[in-house]
Scaffold this motif. Structure first.
Motif, PDB file in Angstrom:
ATOM      1  N   PRO A 115       3.677  -6.645   8.921  1.00  0.00           N
ATOM      2  CA  PRO A 115       3.859  -5.526   7.997  1.00  0.00           C
ATOM      3  C   PRO A 115       5.150  -4.759   8.247  1.00  0.00           C
ATOM      4  O   PRO A 115       5.648  -4.705   9.368  1.00  0.00           O
ATOM      5  N   ARG A 116       5.660  -4.200   7.169  1.00  0.00           N
ATOM      6  CA  ARG A 116       6.830  -3.324   7.253  1.00  0.00           C
ATOM      7  C   ARG A 116       6.480  -2.019   6.556  1.00  0.00           C
ATOM      8  O   ARG A 116       6.052  -2.021   5.402  1.00  0.00           O
ATOM      9  N   ARG A 117       6.654  -0.922   7.253  1.00  0.00           N
ATOM     10  CA  ARG A 117       6.292   0.402   6.759  1.00  0.00           C
ATOM     11  C   ARG A 117       7.545   1.262   6.654  1.00  0.00           C
ATOM     12  O   ARG A 117       8.382   1.239   7.549  1.00  0.00           O
ATOM     13  N   ARG A 118       7.655   2.008   5.547  1.00  0.00           N
ATOM     14  CA  ARG A 118       8.777   2.935   5.356  1.00  0.00           C
ATOM     15  C   ARG A 118       8.255   4.252   4.808  1.00  0.00           C
ATOM     16  O   ARG A 118       7.265   4.269   4.079  1.00  0.00           O
ATOM     17  N   THR A 119       8.942   5.320   5.124  1.00  0.00           N
ATOM     18  CA  THR A 119       8.599   6.639   4.615  1.00  0.00           C
ATOM     19  C   THR A 119       9.758   7.139   3.766  1.00  0.00           C
ATOM     20  O   THR A 119      10.913   7.117   4.191  1.00  0.00           O
ATOM     21  N   ILE A 120       9.424   7.605   2.561  1.00  0.00           N
ATOM     22  CA  ILE A 120      10.412   8.051   1.581  1.00  0.00           C
ATOM     23  C   ILE A 120      10.142   9.521   1.274  1.00  0.00           C
ATOM     24  O   ILE A 120       8.994   9.950   1.216  1.00  0.00           O
ATOM     25  N   THR A 148       4.593   7.382   2.443  1.00  0.00           N
ATOM     26  CA  THR A 148       4.772   6.156   3.212  1.00  0.00           C
ATOM     27  C   THR A 148       4.186   4.987   2.434  1.00  0.00           C
ATOM     28  O   THR A 148       3.150   5.115   1.779  1.00  0.00           O
ATOM     29  N   TYR A 149       4.890   3.857   2.491  1.00  0.00           N
ATOM     30  CA  TYR A 149       4.328   2.629   1.928  1.00  0.00           C
ATOM     31  C   TYR A 149       4.456   1.525   2.964  1.00  0.00           C
ATOM     32  O   TYR A 149       5.257   1.590   3.887  1.00  0.00           O
ATOM     33  N   GLU A 150       3.613   0.514   2.795  1.00  0.00           N
ATOM     34  CA  GLU A 150       3.627  -0.629   3.712  1.00  0.00           C
ATOM     35  C   GLU A 150       3.464  -1.912   2.915  1.00  0.00           C
ATOM     36  O   GLU A 150       2.570  -2.014   2.073  1.00  0.00           O
ATOM     37  N   ILE A 151       4.341  -2.856   3.177  1.00  0.00           N
ATOM     38  CA  ILE A 151       4.209  -4.200   2.606  1.00  0.00           C
ATOM     39  C   ILE A 151       3.732  -5.105   3.731  1.00  0.00           C
ATOM     40  O   ILE A 151       4.373  -5.191   4.781  1.00  0.00           O
ATOM     41  N   ALA A 152       2.607  -5.758   3.509  1.00  0.00           N
ATOM     42  CA  ALA A 152       1.997  -6.618   4.527  1.00  0.00           C
ATOM     43  C   ALA A 152       2.554  -8.035   4.394  1.00  0.00           C
ATOM     44  O   ALA A 152       1.863  -8.966   3.983  1.00  0.00           O
ATOM     45  N   TRP A 153       3.833  -8.194   4.745  1.00  0.00           N
ATOM     46  CA  TRP A 153       4.491  -9.504   4.687  1.00  0.00           C
ATOM     47  C   TRP A 153       3.743 -10.496   5.575  1.00  0.00           C
ATOM     48  O   TRP A 153       3.160 -10.105   6.589  1.00  0.00           O
ATOM     49  N   PRO A 154       3.781 -11.785   5.254  1.00  0.00           N
ATOM     50  CA  PRO A 154       3.099 -12.780   6.085  1.00  0.00           C
ATOM     51  C   PRO A 154       3.558 -12.763   7.547  1.00  0.00           C
ATOM     52  O   PRO A 154       2.763 -12.995   8.449  1.00  0.00           O
ATOM     53  N   SER A 180       0.823  -1.209   0.000  1.00  0.00           N
ATOM     54  CA  SER A 180       0.000   0.000   0.000  1.00  0.00           C
ATOM     55  C   SER A 180       0.852   1.251   0.000  1.00  0.00           C
ATOM     56  O   SER A 180       1.862   1.332   0.705  1.00  0.00           O
ATOM     57  N   PHE A 181       0.418   2.235  -0.782  1.00  0.00           N
ATOM     58  CA  PHE A 181       1.077   3.529  -0.863  1.00  0.00           C
ATOM     59  C   PHE A 181       0.100   4.584  -0.359  1.00  0.00           C
ATOM     60  O   PHE A 181      -1.032   4.663  -0.832  1.00  0.00           O
ATOM     61  N   PHE A 182       0.549   5.395   0.575  1.00  0.00           N
ATOM     62  CA  PHE A 182      -0.294   6.407   1.180  1.00  0.00           C
ATOM     63  C   PHE A 182      -0.084   7.752   0.484  1.00  0.00           C
ATOM     64  O   PHE A 182       0.938   7.979  -0.161  1.00  0.00           O
ATOM     65  N   GLN A 183      -1.030   8.632   0.643  1.00  0.00           N
ATOM     66  CA  GLN A 183      -0.992   9.964   0.040  1.00  0.00           C
ATOM     67  C   GLN A 183       0.274  10.710   0.478  1.00  0.00           C
ATOM     68  O   GLN A 183       0.552  10.786   1.675  1.00  0.00           O
ATOM     69  N   GLN A 217       9.537   2.924  -6.169  1.00  0.00           N
ATOM     70  CA  GLN A 217      10.814   2.310  -6.530  1.00  0.00           C
ATOM     71  C   GLN A 217      11.417   1.564  -5.342  1.00  0.00           C
ATOM     72  O   GLN A 217      11.947   0.455  -5.494  1.00  0.00           O
ATOM     73  N   THR A 218      11.338   2.144  -4.174  1.00  0.00           N
ATOM     74  CA  THR A 218      11.907   1.518  -2.981  1.00  0.00           C
ATOM     75  C   THR A 218      11.136   0.256  -2.606  1.00  0.00           C
ATOM     76  O   THR A 218      11.742  -0.770  -2.255  1.00  0.00           O
ATOM     77  N   ALA A 219       9.816   0.300  -2.690  1.00  0.00           N
ATOM     78  CA  ALA A 219       9.016  -0.897  -2.418  1.00  0.00           C
ATOM     79  C   ALA A 219       9.362  -1.999  -3.415  1.00  0.00           C
ATOM     80  O   ALA A 219       9.476  -3.173  -3.047  1.00  0.00           O
ATOM     81  N   HIS A 220       9.560  -1.611  -4.676  1.00  0.00           N
ATOM     82  CA  HIS A 220       9.930  -2.574  -5.708  1.00  0.00           C
ATOM     83  C   HIS A 220      11.240  -3.266  -5.340  1.00  0.00           C
ATOM     84  O   HIS A 220      11.360  -4.495  -5.414  1.00  0.00           O
ATOM     85  N   VAL A 221      12.209  -2.479  -4.909  1.00  0.00           N
ATOM     86  CA  VAL A 221      13.500  -3.045  -4.495  1.00  0.00           C
ATOM     87  C   VAL A 221      13.306  -3.977  -3.292  1.00  0.00           C
ATOM     88  O   VAL A 221      13.899  -5.061  -3.248  1.00  0.00           O
ATOM     89  N   ASP A 222      12.490  -3.597  -2.324  1.00  0.00           N
ATOM     90  CA  ASP A 222      12.229  -4.470  -1.169  1.00  0.00           C
ATOM     91  C   ASP A 222      11.692  -5.830  -1.630  1.00  0.00           C
ATOM     92  O   ASP A 222      12.111  -6.878  -1.126  1.00  0.00           O
ATOM     93  N   LEU A 223      10.781  -5.809  -2.585  1.00  0.00           N
ATOM     94  CA  LEU A 223      10.203  -7.066  -3.087  1.00  0.00           C
ATOM     95  C   LEU A 223      11.243  -7.878  -3.853  1.00  0.00           C
ATOM     96  O   LEU A 223      11.316  -9.107  -3.716  1.00  0.00           O
ATOM     97  N   LEU A 224      12.073  -7.210  -4.642  1.00  0.00           N
ATOM     98  CA  LEU A 224      13.111  -7.916  -5.390  1.00  0.00           C
ATOM     99  C   LEU A 224      14.181  -8.493  -4.471  1.00  0.00           C
ATOM    100  O   LEU A 224      14.698  -9.591  -4.712  1.00  0.00           O
TER     101      LEU A 224
END
Length: 97
Positions: free
Chosen positions: A39-44, A30-36, A16-19, A58-65
């Motif tokens: 969740p991990r949340r980061r602010t860019i 801020t984005y959050e990946i709801a890992w099993p 999820s990407f927040f406004q 881009q940062t969330a994409h790198v986290d997933l990769l």
């Protein structure tokens, strides 16, 4: 909020990407990946709302990769390996089918 659903090791995982919001003369997104495992949340940060949102994607994409490459996770979107998020040119070879 915008959310894209990925499949990680057979489990649906929302990203999820927040406004973007003003922050000390710049903007943050801020984005959050709801890992099993939780969740991990980061602010860019960026100079304007669009840059902040783009850099967050881009940062969330790198986290997933990184989860795929370093942790051996099977990360997919629409049954494929390409994740459909923006990525820096220097990292494009990591997001291939």
């Amino acid at each position: 909020m915008l959310t894209r659903t990925f499949v990680v090791d057979g489990v649906e995982v929302g990203c999820s990407f927040f406004q973007p919001e003003p922050d000390r003369g710049d903007y943050c997104c801020t984005y959050e990946i709801a890992w099993p495992e939780g969740p991990r949340r980061r602010t860019i940060y960026g100079v304007d709302p669009i840059q902040a949102a783009l850099l967050a994607m881009q940062t969330a994409h790198v986290d997933l990769l990184v989860a795929r490459k370093d942790d051996g996770r099977d990360v997919r979107w629409l049954d494929g390996h390409r994740l459909g998020l923006p990525i820096q040119d220097s990292l494009k070879d990591l997001d291939v089918d």
